[in-house]
Design an enzyme around this catalytic site. Structure first.
Site, PDB file in Angstrom:
ATOM      1  N   GLU A  76     -11.483  -3.470  -2.817  1.00  0.00           N
ATOM      2  CA  GLU A  76     -10.483  -2.508  -3.292  1.00  0.00           C
ATOM      3  C   GLU A  76     -10.274  -2.736  -4.787  1.00  0.00           C
ATOM      4  OE1 GLU A  76      -7.067  -3.181  -0.500  1.00  0.00           O
ATOM      5  OE2 GLU A  76      -8.647  -4.264   0.548  1.00  0.00           O
ATOM      6  N   HIS A 100       0.802  -1.230   0.000  1.00  0.00           N
ATOM      7  CA  HIS A 100       0.000   0.000   0.000  1.00  0.00           C
ATOM      8  C   HIS A 100       0.837   1.285   0.000  1.00  0.00           C
ATOM      9  CE1 HIS A 100      -3.562  -2.317   0.172  1.00  0.00           C
ATOM     10  NE2 HIS A 100      -3.727  -2.421   1.464  1.00  0.00           N
ATOM     11  N   HIS A 123      -9.533   2.464   0.213  1.00  0.00           N
ATOM     12  CA  HIS A 123      -9.586   1.373   1.187  1.00  0.00           C
ATOM     13  C   HIS A 123     -10.755   1.571   2.164  1.00  0.00           C
ATOM     14  CE1 HIS A 123      -8.151  -2.056   3.353  1.00  0.00           C
ATOM     15  NE2 HIS A 123      -6.971  -2.074   2.751  1.00  0.00           N
ATOM     16  N   TYR A 172     -13.803   0.581   4.408  1.00  0.00           N
ATOM     17  CA  TYR A 172     -14.269  -0.607   5.133  1.00  0.00           C
ATOM     18  C   TYR A 172     -15.772  -0.443   5.303  1.00  0.00           C
ATOM     19  CZ  TYR A 172      -9.494  -1.873   6.731  1.00  0.00           C
ATOM     20  OH  TYR A 172      -8.175  -2.253   6.817  1.00  0.00           O
ATOM     21  N   GLN A 180      -9.798  -6.483  -4.754  1.00  0.00           N
ATOM     22  CA  GLN A 180      -9.365  -7.242  -3.586  1.00  0.00           C
ATOM     23  C   GLN A 180     -10.535  -7.341  -2.624  1.00  0.00           C
ATOM     24  OE1 GLN A 180      -6.088  -8.292  -3.219  1.00  0.00           O
ATOM     25  NE2 GLN A 180      -5.913  -8.847  -1.070  1.00  0.00           N
TER      26      GLN A 180
HETATM   27  C1  GLA Z   1      -5.390  -4.971   2.244  1.00  0.00           C
HETATM   28  C2  GLA Z   1      -4.484  -6.122   2.306  1.00  0.00           C
HETATM   29  C3  GLA Z   1      -4.639  -6.782   3.624  1.00  0.00           C
HETATM   30  C4  GLA Z   1      -4.370  -5.805   4.738  1.00  0.00           C
HETATM   31  C5  GLA Z   1      -5.287  -4.635   4.599  1.00  0.00           C
HETATM   32  C6  GLA Z   1      -4.981  -3.592   5.636  1.00  0.00           C
HETATM   33  O1  GLA Z   1      -6.689  -5.345   2.109  1.00  0.00           O
HETATM   34  O2  GLA Z   1      -4.654  -7.041   1.271  1.00  0.00           O
HETATM   35  O3  GLA Z   1      -3.784  -7.873   3.728  1.00  0.00           O
HETATM   36  O4  GLA Z   1      -3.053  -5.359   4.679  1.00  0.00           O
HETATM   37  O5  GLA Z   1      -5.171  -4.087   3.328  1.00  0.00           O
HETATM   38  O6  GLA Z   1      -4.856  -4.130   6.908  1.00  0.00           O
END
Ligand code: GLA
Length: 362
Positions: A327, A120, A191, A193, A299
């Site tokens: 993601e 990241h 990112h 959530y 992802q």
């Molecule tokens: C992404 C990665 C995960 C983790 C998250 C943050 O989704 O693929 O493995 O690192 O970010 O915690």
């Protein structure tokens, strides 16, 4: 902190910004909220730190608004340690094996901030910097960040722009643009959530993913290079299935990720317009999220590293599976995987990508 800006009545500062454009020499140094609202009652708060989405409030089937994003009430909470919550991730979202890649015969070395790998964008990625904000329309904010040549080890001065637009049909549209003065690699994502109930876990949320293959990983969550069919595996979400239905199945890939933490293949290359990638339905609230993207991958991460130690909005302890992330991205480790869609951005040319988070209810 109270959100003070609203687009019902743009502030004088906002109008000045819009009229004059950003002053290039002045770096912002304070986390500032920008609020977008539409006539159907959807509200979005954005921050200039990390070009973060702080909150998305959408109605449930009864019309009750809840915030469907993990995050923090205090703006300064975003400057603390947290796993990229709501932020823009760059210059390269996801992992690059051993933090190394070769471009034009030169090997570049990046920070290794995820065991032996780069994750990241490194130690201070695009999630941990101030972006310049410009209110370009009553329903749109443009964030700009100039990443210096060599920052976190990447070649080329990269100017990245992320524009968030809230439409009247409950879509949050994210347009990504970037340009570099030298050849470089780029892979931008957000990112967020999500928890469509607004609390608890997401295991009963029903997920449909328009992906018939995924990229299996090794123990460091680096793709092996295989594009494996999802058919007959717990990775098959081609028909809507609760996220938790098979998350604990005896499956080597699920064990490696501690749950879902995998890139799904949406297409072989970037598409000119956003295409439906995923739909998530929360039976308890009736909220639906659709994700459309131009990107070839997404992802699915089911908050496997959340362990209750992080306290977020309203003092909630964010436990394992408190949220899911979708993601949109190019595949992990693409700079080292010539068979994957390319992440090369040639000096002097431009990068574009778009993702839409569309909300509805049933
Ligand atoms: C992404 C990665 C995960 C983790 C998250 C943050 O989704 O693929 O493995 O690192 O970010 O915690």
């Amino acid at each position: 902190m109270k959100i003070s800006r609203t687009f019902a009545a743009p502030s004088v500062a906002a109008l000045l910004l819009a009229a004059c454009g950003p002053a290039p020499s002045i770096q912002p140094d304070r986390v500032t909220p920008y609020r977008l609202a539409n006539p159907s009652g959807m509200e979005v708060t954005l921050l200039n730190y990390g070009a973060t989405i702080q909150s998305i409030k959408v109605p449930d089937r009864e019309g009750k608004l809840s915030d469907v994003l993990l995050g923090f009430d205090s703006l300064d909470g975003y400057k603390g340690t947290h796993p990229y919550i709501g932020a823009i991730v760059g210059r390269y979202g996801n992992r690059i094996a051993k933090g190394r890649f070769t471009l034009n015969g030169v090997e570049y070395k990046l920070a290794t901030n995820d065991k032996t790998n780069h994750l990241h964008g490194g130690l201070k990625g695009f999630d941990k910097v101030y972006w310049r904000a410009r209110e370009i329309a009553p329903n749109a904010i443009e964030f700009t960040y100039v990443s210096a040549d060599g920052e976190e080890g990447y070649p080329g001065t990269l100017t990245a722009k992320v524009t968030y637009t809230l439409t009247d049909s409950n879509e949050l549209r994210i347009a990504y643009e970037a340009a570099s003065d030298k050849d470089t690699v780029v892979n931008l994502t957000n990112h967020a959530y999500f928890n469509l109930t607004g609390s608890g876990d997401i295991l009963k949320h029903e997920l449909l993913l328009k992906a018939d293959r995924f990229t299996p990983v090794d123990a460091g969550l680096i793709p092996t290079g295989e594009l494996r069919p999802v058919a007959g595996t717990p990775f098959d979400f081609t028909t809507a299935t609760p996220i938790g239905a098979r998350i604990a199945a005896a499956d080597d890939q699920l064990k490696l990720g501690g749950g879902y933490d995998h890139n799904f293949v949406l297409a072989d290359t970037i598409r000119p317009e956003p295409v439906l990638a995923a739909q998530v339905y929360d039976p308890s609230s009736g909220r639906v999220l659709e994700v459309l993207t131009t990107e070839p991958g997404v992802q699915l991460y089911t908050g496997n590293f959340l362990d209750g130690s992080l306290k977020g909005k309203g003092g909630q302890a964010y436990a394992r599976n408190a949220a899911f992330c979708l993601e949109t991205q190019h595949f992990p480790d693409s700079p080292n995987q010539p068979a994957f869609p390319t992440v090369l951005l040639k000096g002097g040319s431009s990068y574009r990508s778009a993702t839409i988070f569309k909300f509805s209810r049933r």
